[in-house]
Scaffold this motif. Structure first.
Motif, short mmCIF file in Angstrom:
data_model
loop_
_atom_site.label_atom_id
_atom_site.label_comp_id
_atom_site.label_asym_id
_atom_site.label_seq_id
_atom_site.Cartn_x
_atom_site.Cartn_y
_atom_site.Cartn_z
N GLY A 193 3.80 -16.63 -3.21
CA GLY A 193 4.62 -15.94 -3.63
C GLY A 193 4.32 -14.85 -4.79
N HIS A 225 3.91 -20.56 -1.12
CA HIS A 225 3.09 -19.66 0.07
C HIS A 225 2.72 -18.15 -0.47
CE1 HIS A 225 6.01 -22.54 2.24
NE2 HIS A 225 4.87 -22.37 3.17
N ALA A 253 9.02 -17.88 -9.84
CA ALA A 253 7.50 -18.07 -9.54
C ALA A 253 6.63 -18.31 -10.98
CB ALA A 253 6.99 -17.41 -8.41
N GLY A 273 4.70 -11.20 -4.09
CA GLY A 273 5.67 -10.60 -4.91
C GLY A 273 5.09 -9.40 -5.57
N HIS A 294 8.30 -14.12 5.36
CA HIS A 294 9.39 -15.13 5.07
C HIS A 294 8.47 -16.42 5.80
CE1 HIS A 294 12.89 -13.32 3.56
NE2 HIS A 294 12.48 -12.31 4.19
N SER A 327 4.69 -15.50 1.89
CA SER A 327 6.34 -15.16 1.29
C SER A 327 6.28 -14.36 0.13
CB SER A 327 6.90 -16.72 0.84
OG SER A 327 7.92 -16.35 0.32
N PHE A 328 7.06 -13.54 0.28
CA PHE A 328 7.22 -12.27 -1.06
C PHE A 328 7.49 -12.92 -2.14
CE2 PHE A 328 11.67 -12.27 0.35
CZ PHE A 328 12.21 -11.78 -0.70
N TRP A 329 8.22 -14.52 -2.24
CA TRP A 329 8.91 -15.12 -3.48
C TRP A 329 8.53 -16.49 -3.56
CZ3 TRP A 329 11.83 -19.22 -3.09
CH2 TRP A 329 12.37 -19.71 -1.50
N ASP A 330 8.17 -17.03 -2.52
CA ASP A 330 7.97 -18.57 -2.76
C ASP A 330 6.42 -18.80 -3.15
OD1 ASP A 330 7.61 -21.33 -2.38
OD2 ASP A 330 8.42 -21.55 -0.32
N VAL A 350 11.32 -13.61 -7.72
CA VAL A 350 9.83 -13.57 -8.13
C VAL A 350 9.61 -14.04 -9.49
CG1 VAL A 350 7.49 -12.52 -8.00
CG2 VAL A 350 9.32 -11.87 -6.41
#
Length: 179
Positions: A123, A121, A170, A127, A94, A115-118, A167
């Motif tokens: 993602g 970062h 992205a 993701g 995060h 990040s896992f989604w952004d 995700v």
């Protein structure tokens, strides 16, 4: 990680020897850290920062785990362990949306560089790694008892919905770069 991924991971990691009814405690523990975020989303009310920090607190879940182990409360052990597993996988993924995981000792949040989604970062990469981990967890659940196979199907559908929402953006947004 998104909530269905946390739930699949917790059930795969903690549910191997689950007794009747245990899966609800495992799934509940995986849901607890995100509970007030859902309340804010669905009820349209701002979730209290203190409640979000409370439900994402490593010290509080660790105290619950120790107390549950000391008093031989199996289901509370599963709940606390599941919540701690959720937080362990939230903490490094995060960036701008981190929580104060060590409240009440500090209200500072660790903002990860990934990040896992952004996509700003990484993602896209993380993701996809999350999706792979979730697929493995769902497969593990599918190989178990009927209740966990049902959970695998439900969590798989919920995960796909969340994956497309978080995700998927992205990949659809052309200004977000892979690297």
């Amino acid at each position: 990680m998104n909530t269905p991924a946390h739930m699949a991971l917790s059930l795969a990691a903690l549910g191997r020897r689950a007794r009747k009814g245990d899966i609800w405690w495992i799934l509940g523990g995986a849901l607890l850290p995100d509970l007030f975020l859902y309340a804010e989303h669905f009820l349209g009310r701002g979730a209290s920062g203190l409640l979000v920090d409370l439900f994402n607190s490593v010290p509080l879940y660790a105290a619950l785990l120790v107390g549950a182990l000391a008093t031989n409360r199996r289901r509370l052990v599963l709940l606390a362990a599941s919540a701690l597993l959720h937080i362990a996988f939230d903490l490094p993924f995060h960036a701008g949306d981190a929580h104060a995981h060590f409240w009440p000792f500090t209200d500072r949040a660790y903002h990860s560089p990934v990040s896992f989604w952004d996509a700003d970062h990484h993602g896209r990469v993380f993701g996809l790694l999350e999706a792979a981990l979730t697929a493995v967890c769902l497969w593990v659940l599918w190989t178990r008892k009927r209740a966990q196979r049902v959970a695998a199907v439900v969590l798989g559908v919920l995960y796909l919905n969340a994956f497309v929402h978080f995700v998927g953006h992205a990949f659809a947004d052309s200004h977000w770069a892979l690297w």
